[in-house]
Design a protein around this motif. Structure first.
Motif, mmCIF file in Angstrom:
data_model
loop_
_atom_site.group_PDB
_atom_site.id
_atom_site.type_symbol
_atom_site.label_atom_id
_atom_site.label_comp_id
_atom_site.label_asym_id
_atom_site.label_seq_id
_atom_site.Cartn_x
_atom_site.Cartn_y
_atom_site.Cartn_z
ATOM 1 N N GLN A 1 1.464 31.074 -13.877
ATOM 2 C CA GLN A 1 2.249 31.649 -12.783
ATOM 3 C C GLN A 1 2.160 33.171 -12.813
ATOM 4 N N GLY A 2 1.938 33.745 -11.655
ATOM 5 C CA GLY A 2 1.948 35.199 -11.521
ATOM 6 C C GLY A 2 0.642 35.883 -11.871
ATOM 7 N N VAL A 3 -0.386 35.106 -12.195
ATOM 8 C CA VAL A 3 -1.674 35.712 -12.593
ATOM 9 C C VAL A 3 -2.397 36.340 -11.392
ATOM 10 N N GLY A 4 -2.046 35.835 -10.180
ATOM 11 C CA GLY A 4 -2.689 36.375 -8.975
ATOM 12 C C GLY A 4 -3.593 35.384 -8.255
ATOM 13 N N LYS A 5 -3.354 34.083 -8.462
ATOM 14 C CA LYS A 5 -4.189 33.052 -7.823
ATOM 15 C C LYS A 5 -4.065 33.087 -6.293
ATOM 16 N N SER A 6 -2.822 33.083 -5.806
ATOM 17 C CA SER A 6 -2.620 33.022 -4.356
ATOM 18 C C SER A 6 -3.122 34.296 -3.686
ATOM 19 N N THR A 7 -2.890 35.414 -4.345
ATOM 20 C CA THR A 7 -3.379 36.696 -3.821
ATOM 21 C C THR A 7 -4.890 36.641 -3.702
ATOM 22 N N LEU A 8 -5.543 36.157 -4.749
ATOM 23 C CA LEU A 8 -7.010 36.085 -4.745
ATOM 24 C C LEU A 8 -7.507 35.093 -3.693
ATOM 25 N N THR B 1 -7.691 39.027 -14.268
ATOM 26 C CA THR B 1 -7.031 39.713 -13.140
ATOM 27 C C THR B 1 -6.229 40.938 -13.592
ATOM 28 N N LYS B 2 -5.846 41.721 -12.617
ATOM 29 C CA LYS B 2 -4.956 42.886 -12.818
ATOM 30 C C LYS B 2 -5.531 43.893 -13.808
ATOM 31 N N THR B 3 -6.835 44.098 -13.724
ATOM 32 C CA THR B 3 -7.470 45.024 -14.680
ATOM 33 C C THR B 3 -6.958 46.455 -14.496
ATOM 34 N N ASP B 4 -6.284 46.699 -13.363
ATOM 35 C CA ASP B 4 -5.709 48.042 -13.143
ATOM 36 C C ASP B 4 -4.570 48.339 -14.110
ATOM 37 N N ILE B 5 -3.988 47.297 -14.703
ATOM 38 C CA ILE B 5 -2.870 47.565 -15.621
ATOM 39 C C ILE B 5 -3.232 47.293 -17.090
ATOM 40 N N SER C 1 -9.401 43.382 -9.717
ATOM 41 C CA SER C 1 -8.124 44.025 -9.422
ATOM 42 C C SER C 1 -8.024 44.133 -7.912
ATOM 43 N N ILE C 2 -6.821 43.909 -7.390
ATOM 44 C CA ILE C 2 -6.664 44.039 -5.929
ATOM 45 C C ILE C 2 -6.835 45.500 -5.507
ATOM 46 N N HIS C 3 -6.769 46.405 -6.467
ATOM 47 C CA HIS C 3 -6.936 47.823 -6.131
ATOM 48 C C HIS C 3 -8.392 48.253 -6.225
HETATM 49 N N1 LIG Z 1 -1.272 45.257 -10.383
HETATM 50 C C1 LIG Z 1 -1.791 44.160 -9.829
HETATM 51 N N2 LIG Z 1 -0.973 43.199 -9.332
HETATM 52 C C2 LIG Z 1 -1.533 42.099 -8.787
HETATM 53 C C3 LIG Z 1 -2.932 41.908 -8.747
HETATM 54 N N3 LIG Z 1 -3.178 40.698 -8.180
HETATM 55 C C4 LIG Z 1 -1.988 40.162 -7.877
HETATM 56 N N4 LIG Z 1 -0.965 40.994 -8.231
HETATM 57 C C5 LIG Z 1 0.490 40.760 -8.047
HETATM 58 O O1 LIG Z 1 0.923 39.745 -8.939
HETATM 59 C C6 LIG Z 1 2.013 39.019 -8.365
HETATM 60 C C7 LIG Z 1 1.771 37.534 -8.445
HETATM 61 O O2 LIG Z 1 0.694 37.193 -7.603
HETATM 62 P P1 LIG Z 1 0.466 35.715 -7.048
HETATM 63 O O3 LIG Z 1 -0.801 35.746 -6.254
HETATM 64 O O4 LIG Z 1 1.676 35.198 -6.376
HETATM 65 O O5 LIG Z 1 0.241 34.896 -8.405
HETATM 66 P P2 LIG Z 1 0.121 33.310 -8.613
HETATM 67 O O6 LIG Z 1 1.451 32.848 -9.125
HETATM 68 O O7 LIG Z 1 -0.941 33.145 -9.627
HETATM 69 O O8 LIG Z 1 -0.255 32.711 -7.291
HETATM 70 C C8 LIG Z 1 2.157 39.544 -6.924
HETATM 71 O O9 LIG Z 1 3.217 40.463 -6.896
HETATM 72 C C9 LIG Z 1 0.829 40.227 -6.674
HETATM 73 O O10 LIG Z 1 0.922 41.286 -5.738
HETATM 74 C C10 LIG Z 1 -3.782 42.951 -9.287
HETATM 75 O O11 LIG Z 1 -5.015 42.899 -9.295
HETATM 76 N N5 LIG Z 1 -3.150 44.030 -9.815
#
Ligand SMILES: Nc1nc2c(ncn2[C@@H]2O[C@H](COP(=O)(O)OP(=O)(O)O)[C@@H](O)[C@H]2O)c(=O)[nH]1
Ligand SMILES: [Mg+2]
Length: 143
Positions: free
Chosen positions: A10-17, A99-103, A128-130
């Motif tokens: 959870q929160g890794v960024g799956k849905s965003t990706l 994911t999130k290599t920006d942090i 990274s989304i950035h």
């Molecule tokens: N800093 C940063 N945050 C990200 C990145 N990708 C996703 N997030 C954030 O991580 C949070 C969880 O993302 P989400 O896609 O809902 O994760 P999921 O639970 O795996 O589906 C959201 O607030 C996103 O904006 C990234 O590359 N960098």
């Protein structure tokens, strides 16, 4: 054509990706509670990786997808993937997505690679989304 199924905590960024891969840049991402078909990408809830009871269900869903993408956040403390987990999915392409290599830093990324390698994944990508280029590169791999 079905392309990739995503698995990760959870929160890794799956849905965003999933949305980015399908060109849905500005969609609002809510907590995923059931598998969601986003174009050619199948997004799954974090529980599918976190709880063994969901492994079988994931295995069934994965049959239709040629690629399994396992996502690990650059910074993590407590993620468990069974050693050689990917042997549950023969005849598929397995990719690791950090994911999130920006942090995170190089050291964090190395830790992720190690975890993914132990799960049986050799091919890994950092995103990274950035960094739109990192997303584009992944898009090209999956296409
Ligand atoms: N800093 C940063 N945050 C990200 C990145 N990708 C996703 N997030 C954030 O991580 C949070 C969880 O993302 P989400 O896609 O809902 O994760 P999921 O639970 O795996 O589906 C959201 O607030 C996103 O904006 C990234 O590359 N960098
Ligand atoms: Mg989600």
């Amino acid at each position: 054509m079905k392309k990739i199924i995503l698995l990760g905590p959870q929160g890794v960024g799956k849905s965003t990706l999933a949305n980015l891969l399908e060109g849905k840049q500005d969609s609002f991402v809510d907590k995923t509670v059931v598998p969601e078909y986003i174009g050619d990408v199948l997004d799954t809830p974090g529980e599918y990786m976190e709880h063994r009871i969901f492994f079988g269900r994931f295995q069934v869903l994965a049959t239709e997808y040629p690629i399994i993408g396992v996502l690990i956040p650059c910074k993590f403390d407590n993620i468990y993937i069974p050693p050689n987990f990917m042997s549950m999915f023969p005849n598929k392409k397995h990719i690791g997505i950090i994911t999130k290599t920006d942090i995170g830093d190089k050291h964090d990324i190395e830790k992720c690679r190690l975890l993914l390698n132990q799960a049986g994944i050799k091919e890994c990508y950092e995103i990274s989304i950035h960094d739109p280029e990192s997303i584009q590169k992944l898009k090209n791999i999956i296409a």
